[in-house]
Enzyme design. Structure first.
Site, short mmCIF file in Angstrom:
data_model
loop_
_atom_site.label_atom_id
_atom_site.label_comp_id
_atom_site.label_asym_id
_atom_site.label_seq_id
_atom_site.Cartn_x
_atom_site.Cartn_y
_atom_site.Cartn_z
N LYS A 1 10.03 -13.52 20.33
CA LYS A 1 9.85 -13.48 21.78
C LYS A 1 8.85 -12.43 22.20
O LYS A 1 8.45 -12.38 23.35
CB LYS A 1 11.19 -13.28 22.49
N LYS B 1 7.99 -15.32 11.56
CA LYS B 1 9.17 -15.72 12.31
C LYS B 1 8.82 -15.91 13.80
O LYS B 1 8.00 -15.17 14.35
CB LYS B 1 10.19 -14.59 12.18
N LYS C 1 5.63 0.28 16.41
CA LYS C 1 5.68 0.42 17.87
C LYS C 1 4.85 1.60 18.34
O LYS C 1 4.30 1.56 19.43
CB LYS C 1 7.13 0.56 18.35
#
Ligand code: TRP
Length: 337
Positions: A203, A200, A118
């Site tokens: 979202k 995977k 991040k």
């Protein structure tokens, strides 16, 4: 050690209110949560404090919080059997997070892979909250004396840190926190990205890689038709060599209950077009009723208000007990002299 009041084991899960919840979230998490509500004592926290570790548009964030809560309710979770609430409305999360910050080392947090990822993605905003994110998550879990935490592999390192910090605190002050374990659902398939089926479904990836729970039928069909497959034109389950087709088979199997063999028997040799349409039909059949329920709930402000308030109230009761203990152990000012 003080256990949950009931004999039932307690499950805690936190969900970020950002991005669109996906079909993967539904199959891998939400749908299973419904199956847990009688056997366990479950708390689902919509973690808005975690969300602000990256910049959010305030009006959007507030809407996303309600949307997330409404999707939970629309998927059938009972707000009486489960405690569904907004993290920021229970002040103890922030308080315990601060206290635990003082028992967590810089070195431990620097090793967190999600922080590394991040801070690369948001290089202009590497703030202290992003760094301490896992401590807030540890506080979420420890606050409720949670036994089990359903998490994917991406959160394993954070859960490990939570256990370490909880154990450290217990070792210093005597048993205070239940040390949680990861929970792997009995049923549940891992759903992969429609465009990169080795990854995977997430979202936070681009729109075309996932089906959102709230995607309209024509969008669902379009996304599934465009899902990556291969050029062999065979409907056979082989996730290693043919991840795209296998992922679509997993989706169909998860939603209809058909076995992989049955799906292969029905669709192999008929072409991917026919197969993909069957997958899209199954997805639409499951998501459409949830969407109708969602539309009803999101318009019912009085109901949402009531769920939100009672969730925060019930969560607070549990959290307060833990905080009284923690404050006393650490030596913070007493309420009564
Ligand atoms: N970090 C989790 C995620 O991104 C969300 C989360 C916050 C969480 N607090 C939690 C998950 C507590 C489980 C338990 O998915």
């Amino acid at each position: 050690m003080e256990q949950a009041q009931t004999q039932k084991k307690r499950i805690f899960s936190g969900i970020q209110p950002t991005g669109n919840l996906t079909l993967g979230n539904y199959i891998g998490a939400l749908r299973n949560f419904k199956l847990l509500e009688d056997e366990y004592d479950c708390l689902y926290s919509i973690v808005d404090l975690h969300a602000i570790t990256v910049r959010q548009n305030p009006a959007e964030l507030r809407k996303a919080c309600l949307r997330t809560m409404s999707i939970f309710l629309a998927s059938g979770l009972d707000p009486v059997k489960n405690i569904i609430y907004f993290q920021s409305q229970v002040h103890d999360h922030a308080e315990l997070a601060w206290i635990l910050d003082c028992y967590t080392y810089m070195g431990e947090l620097s090793r967190m892979t999600q922080f590394k990822d991040k801070s690369q993605k948001h290089a202009d905003n590497i703030n202290c909250g992003l760094f301490a994110y896992p401590v807030l998550m540890a506080a979420d879990i420890l606050l409720y004396q949670s036994d089990l935490v359903p998490i994917g592999v991406d959160q394993k390192q954070h859960l490990e840190l939570c256990r370490d910090v909880g154990q450290r605190f217990n070792a210093l002050y005597g048993d205070t926190f239940v040390i949680p374990e990861g929970y792997i659902p009995k049923v549940g398939a891992k759903i992969m990205s429609l465009q990169e089926p080795e990854k995977k479904m997430s979202k936070s990836d681009p729109e075309e890689t996932y089906v959102a729970i709230l995607d309209k039928p024509d969008v669902i069909r379009k996304k599934i038709r465009r899902a990556v497959t291969d050029c062999e034109n065979r409907v056979l389950f082989d996730p290693e060599n043919r991840p795209g087709v296998s992922n679509l088979m997993s989706i169909l199997s998860a939603l209809t209950g058909s076995s992989m063999d049955a799906i292969a028997a029905e669709y192999d040799g008929r072409g991917y077009g026919v197969f993909k349409d069957a997958v899209a039909d199954a997805v639409i059949a499951v998501l459409e009723p949830i969407q109708n329920e969602y539309d009803r709930i999101i318009a019912d402000k009085a109901f949402l208000q009531q769920v939100m308030e009672s969730g925060a109230e019930r969560a607070s009761q549990i959290a307060h007990k833990t905080m009284l203990k923690v404050r006393k152990k650490v030596g913070l000012a007493a309420w009564k002299l």
